[in-house]
Design an enzyme around this catalytic site. Structure first.
Site, PDB file in Angstrom:
ATOM      1  N   ASP A 209      58.606 -20.630  -8.934  1.00 24.91           N
ATOM      2  CA  ASP A 209      57.799 -21.025  -7.781  1.00 24.91           C
ATOM      3  C   ASP A 209      58.022 -22.496  -7.452  1.00 24.91           C
ATOM      4  O   ASP A 209      58.406 -23.300  -8.317  1.00 24.91           O
ATOM      5  CB  ASP A 209      56.302 -20.836  -8.093  1.00 24.91           C
ATOM      6  CG  ASP A 209      55.783 -19.483  -7.619  1.00 24.91           C
ATOM      7  OD1 ASP A 209      56.541 -18.765  -6.956  1.00 24.91           O
ATOM      8  OD2 ASP A 209      54.627 -19.176  -7.929  1.00 24.91           O
ATOM      9  N   LYS A 231      62.547 -20.187  -1.613  1.00 20.31           N
ATOM     10  CA  LYS A 231      63.570 -20.076  -0.583  1.00 20.31           C
ATOM     11  C   LYS A 231      63.854 -18.639  -0.174  1.00 20.31           C
ATOM     12  O   LYS A 231      64.748 -18.382   0.627  1.00 20.31           O
ATOM     13  CB  LYS A 231      64.858 -20.738  -1.080  1.00 20.31           C
ATOM     14  CG  LYS A 231      64.733 -22.246  -1.244  1.00 20.31           C
ATOM     15  CD  LYS A 231      66.037 -22.880  -1.665  1.00 20.31           C
ATOM     16  CE  LYS A 231      65.889 -24.400  -1.810  1.00 20.31           C
ATOM     17  NZ  LYS A 231      67.149 -25.043  -2.256  1.00 20.31           N
TER      18      LYS A 231
END
Length: 417
Positions: A209, A231
């Site tokens: 994360d 992403k």
């Protein structure tokens, strides 16, 4: 037949692991040394019989809980009967000598805490990590005299290295595939749990994360694949589906996967969603709790979420949707009536509306508020305000996520750092 040499202080000890489960262990004495040694004996399943007129409160609590048998009297000849192992630790050398002599006559291995050279057994400095028990004894010979502090330091170094993965030991057993949901803590890499750090060191794949302890990723071996969950595209909901699928795919490919999350996996971390998906796919899951930023970030900034005479409770609330948003599940009027501490997560964008709602439902507009941005990190900063001013202060100071917001009188109690 050659004569058996008499033991001397220069004779090295022979290391061995005793299996004491269900076997009688006699402990003579009930002081602080015994208090430290008892948990290890009890964890080994020993049938502990303790003889001492007095014991520490902690030892007495163990006896009252039925963990051991306590004879509240001085040591007597015959107490060694049936013992497999003995620990002698009183403040009377004559009692210790008599108990050790009886142990010798009955061939019971005996530790004497007052005179190691007169004992027939020594207790190593022990620790546990990565499924291994580490036991360290200095030889007591030549240029390595017995030094308990040095022994403990060696033990601590080995245990720490195994625990955090810095002491790399090649495994010889097949690694079990699966997923570990690891709470990485509030951001400072030193605040991840020992177990979490060890699992990171053993991983083939790490799905990380944005709010996880990013500095730890640099310590991973080159072969470890790191997937940046921040992403993954297609929006928030689709991103979670994609994360779930990545965990499933890598685990089914036989890899050991760590899902590294900020804080604790179950505190606004969507951990259960991932567990449910993995469980439905038949993939074994381990959940490693983490230090939640809801309490650790205020603490690091000098704010206790509870304090005697000030706050007897604290409530943690997600502020990612505004109070007037139909998606909100929070009872803001009820929160406004509470007198304790309110901790808001993911609330920077909506703090003005949240503060207005609390004031509208009865909370004092002069209630202190602290906004702690990037808590526990080198870039940590704290902005103080009140419910009446926090919305404007947050905008004027450019406070941005991640930030933990604390509302309550404890803000005034805390010492600025």
């Amino acid at each position: 037949m050659p004569a058996t040499p008499e033991p001397t202080p220069a004779t090295p000890a022979y290391p061995v692991g005793l299996r004491l489960a269900g076997r009688r262990v006699l402990v003579v004495g009930g002081g602080t040394v015994v208090q430290r040694r008892l948990p290890g004996l009890l964890a080994a399943g020993a049938d502990v019989v303790l003889v001492s007129p007095e014991v520490t409160p902690s030892v007495e609590a163990m006896a009252q809980a039925g963990e051991l048998t306590w004879h509240r009297r001085p040591y007597e000849d015959g107490d060694m009967d049936g013992a497999w192992y003995a620990l002698v630790s009183t403040d009377d050398p004559e009692v210790n000598t008599a108990a050790a002599a009886e142990a010798e006559s009955r061939r019971v291995w005996c530790v004497r805490t007052d005179d190691a050279d007169a004992a027939t057994a020594w207790t190593p400095a022990t620790g546990r990590a990565a499924g291994v028990t580490v036991a360290v004894l200095t030889s007591g010979t030549g240029d390595a005299p017995r030094d308990p502090r040095r022994t403990a330091a060696i033990r601590d170094a080995v245990v720490a290295g195994l625990g955090d993965g810095s002491l790399a030991v090649p495994g010889h057993r097949a690694r079990t595939s699966g997923v570990a949901l690891v709470g990485g803590g509030p951001g400072d890499p030193d605040l991840i749990t020992v177990r979490g750090r060890r699992l990171l060191a053993e991983a083939d794949v790490v799905v990380a994360d944005r709010l996880g302890p990013r500095d730890l990723l640099d310590e991973l071996p080159p072969h470890v694949e790191v997937i940046d969950a921040a992403k993954i595209p297609y929006g928030r909901a689709m991103a979670q589906d994609a994360i779930n699928q990545a965990l499933v795919d890598h685990a089914k490919a036989g890899r050991s996967v760590v899902r590294l999350k900020g804080g604790d996996p179950y505190v606004f971390g969507r951990g259960m969603e991932e567990v449910e998906r993995l469980t439905a796919e038949g993939i074994p899951v381990t959940v490693v709790p983490g230090i939640s930023s809801s309490i650790s970030v205020p603490g690091a900034a000098g704010i206790p979420v509870t304090h005697r005479g000030v706050a007897h409770e604290f409530t943690v609330v997600s502020g990612h949707v505004a109070p007037d948003d139909p998606r909100s599940l929070v009872d803001w009027p009820a929160l406004a009536r509470l007198r304790g501490t309110l901790v808001l997560m993911m609330a920077v964008e909506n703090i003005g509306a949240i503060a207005a709602a609390l004031v509208a439902h009865g909370r004092d507009p002069e209630t202190p508020v602290a906004l702690v941005q990037e808590g526990t990190m080198a870039t940590e900063r704290r902005v103080d305000a009140t419910l009446a001013t926090v919305g404007e202060r947050a905008r004027a100071e450019g406070v941005r996520p991640p930030a933990v917001i604390v509302i309550g009188e404890v803000v005034a109690v805390g010492t600025r750092q």
